[in-house]
Write an enzyme that holds these catalytic residues in place. Sequence first.
Site, short mmCIF file in Angstrom:
data_model
loop_
_atom_site.label_atom_id
_atom_site.label_comp_id
_atom_site.label_asym_id
_atom_site.label_seq_id
_atom_site.Cartn_x
_atom_site.Cartn_y
_atom_site.Cartn_z
N ARG A 32 0.81 -1.22 0.00
CA ARG A 32 0.00 0.00 0.00
C ARG A 32 0.86 1.28 0.00
O ARG A 32 0.36 2.36 -0.25
CB ARG A 32 -0.94 -0.01 1.23
CG ARG A 32 -2.06 -1.03 1.11
CD ARG A 32 -2.76 -1.31 2.43
NE ARG A 32 -2.01 -2.25 3.27
CZ ARG A 32 -2.42 -2.70 4.47
NH1 ARG A 32 -3.56 -2.27 4.97
NH2 ARG A 32 -1.69 -3.55 5.16
N GLY B 23 1.37 -14.26 5.99
CA GLY B 23 0.61 -13.66 7.08
C GLY B 23 1.45 -13.48 8.35
O GLY B 23 2.54 -14.05 8.47
C1 UD1 Z 1 -2.06 -5.93 11.48
C2 UD1 Z 1 -3.00 -6.80 12.31
C3 UD1 Z 1 -4.19 -5.93 12.73
C4 UD1 Z 1 -3.69 -4.72 13.51
C5 UD1 Z 1 -2.63 -3.94 12.73
C6 UD1 Z 1 -2.00 -2.92 13.64
C7 UD1 Z 1 -2.85 -9.10 11.46
C8 UD1 Z 1 -3.46 -10.12 10.60
N1 UD1 Z 1 -3.48 -7.90 11.51
O1 UD1 Z 1 -2.76 -5.52 10.32
O2 UD1 Z 1 -5.08 -6.69 13.57
O3 UD1 Z 1 -4.79 -3.88 13.83
O4 UD1 Z 1 -1.60 -4.82 12.24
O5 UD1 Z 1 -1.11 -2.08 12.95
O6 UD1 Z 1 -1.85 -9.35 12.10
N2 UD1 Z 1 4.29 -9.12 8.05
C9 UD1 Z 1 5.23 -10.10 7.89
N3 UD1 Z 1 4.94 -11.18 7.14
C10 UD1 Z 1 3.71 -11.38 6.58
C11 UD1 Z 1 2.74 -10.36 6.74
C12 UD1 Z 1 3.06 -9.25 7.50
O7 UD1 Z 1 6.35 -10.00 8.39
O8 UD1 Z 1 3.51 -12.42 5.93
C13 UD1 Z 1 4.65 -7.92 8.84
C14 UD1 Z 1 4.57 -6.65 8.02
O9 UD1 Z 1 5.83 -6.36 7.44
C15 UD1 Z 1 4.17 -5.62 9.05
C16 UD1 Z 1 3.43 -6.43 10.11
O10 UD1 Z 1 3.74 -7.78 9.88
O11 UD1 Z 1 5.30 -4.98 9.64
C17 UD1 Z 1 1.92 -6.23 10.03
O12 UD1 Z 1 1.49 -6.57 8.72
P1 UD1 Z 1 0.49 -5.64 7.91
O13 UD1 Z 1 0.23 -6.26 6.62
O14 UD1 Z 1 0.91 -4.25 7.97
O15 UD1 Z 1 -0.82 -5.86 8.83
P2 UD1 Z 1 -2.04 -4.86 9.01
O16 UD1 Z 1 -2.98 -5.02 7.88
O17 UD1 Z 1 -1.58 -3.51 9.34
CA CA Z 2 0.37 -2.50 9.32
#
Ligand code: UD1
Ligand code: CA
Length: 459
Positions: free
Chosen positions: A17, A79
């Site tokens: 995004r 995830g």
């Molecule tokens: C996530 C939470 C959401 C919370 C929000 C707070 C989940 C499913 N959702 O959503 O409940 O309100 O953060 O900011 O956890 N990442 C990985 N590997 C992956 C996917 C993500 O390392 O496969 C890391 C991303 O780099 C990021 C963090 O995890 O730093 C959160 O991922 P992101 O996709 O930003 O989650 P949100 O949609 O913000």
């Molecule tokens: Ca996030």
Amino acid sequence: MNEEVNVLVLAAGHGSRMKSSVPKVLHSVAGRAMIDWVIDAVKPLTDNKPVTVIGVGAESVAKHVGDHSEFVLQTKQLGTGHAVQQAQERLADKVGVTLIMSGDTPMFRSDTLAEFVKEHQKSNNAVTVLTAMADNPTGYGRIVRADDDTVLKIVEQKDASVTERRIQEINTGVYVFDNQLLFEALAQVKNNNAQGEYYLPDTLDILRKSGHQIGAHTLQDFTESLGVNDRVALSVANRVMYSRINHELMVSGVELMDSQNTYIDADVVIGQDTVVEGGVTILGHTVIGRDNLITSGSRISNSEIGDGNVITTSHIENTIIENNVTIGPYAHLRPDTILKDNVHIGNFVEVKQAMLAKNTKAGHLTYIGNAEVGSDVNVGAGTIFVNYDGVNKYHTKVGDNVFIGSNTKIVAPVTIENETITAAGSTITKDIPMHAMGIARSRQVNKADFWERMPHKEK
Ligand code: UD1
Ligand code: CA
């Protein structure tokens, strides 16, 4: 109580995004990468090095963070739950608690996190989630509570029902888990949801259903929980962080005349009674002393500035300025400039890789590059240090008490010794010995009665 605290930072995601070729967690807020804010905030909590999960842009993230963290690789971004699982080998045998955070939540204060970990340690919770009340919760996971207020589960925006979307209590993405139970629960997380991902928040529901106590701790200040998923949130994060920094500076005795329009990076230091007008940007590792005035439109980066200077609407990069120096308006000080005490740099003057010793003045329309200029030198208007032949740069040395006449061109390499003069309009190509005047211009000839030979317009 007081078990060992492990820290896991999730930073492997796409950050799609952001629409950027730079990994999301390397985008800066107030001059520091988001991941640095997170890693700095957890540092006081534990002697254990944090473990960061990297994936997209792994190399550049690991290189940036360096030895402030250990790393595990998530090769496919399936995830947040899957991301945590990648740290299983590192953490699963540890006894104690694990604090999990995202690399894209730069605003948390260390004290807040420490208090949160303590709250968890006082409780009998298998997991405690940090929550906040959001005016606009769109995009965040929502905290679903039972009638008696106990936490039931977290539901993601994309999976939430219409009623659940109305919930304003959000998951900040910060949790403390009992380390053993974390990995037990993760093994049971499924990906049958709107995004086809293994969600870390699903572990709460799993732990509760297997008879464990789960809990939440609610933040007072929502802005601390800001998650940066796109450039709009990045801009909000910058605004909040810059105003935090400005607040601290003002409390410490710096006068910011229009603090909402002043951008001072986190690693900048400014001394008491320095006055900064609005519209000023101070970046990087700049250190500024006391009693300076910096007027609007100035942009200063990675520079060292002493006391009692006046900097008027100028751009300054990688420069050292001693004391009682006046600069601008509209001066450009480029890397490796050193200005000693009482130097004056006036309007439309550019200096690069040059040292100007004390009391030297270059008041107007001048370029000084690759030079060492002595003390008490007057550099006349329009002087150019001609330092470049298109391939190489050459050095100029000017001694003390030199008077450089206006519109002098100094063609380097050349040495102008102490107590010398250059005649205005000269193109100096040879060294000038002490007490001499260098003059290098054609003599003026007056052609008598020339007026009549000129074409004239009819009046
Ligand atoms: C996530 C939470 C959401 C919370 C929000 C707070 C989940 C499913 N959702 O959503 O409940 O309100 O953060 O900011 O956890 N990442 C990985 N590997 C992956 C996917 C993500 O390392 O496969 C890391 C991303 O780099 C990021 C963090 O995890 O730093 C959160 O991922 P992101 O996709 O930003 O989650 P949100 O949609 O913000
Ligand atoms: Ca996030």
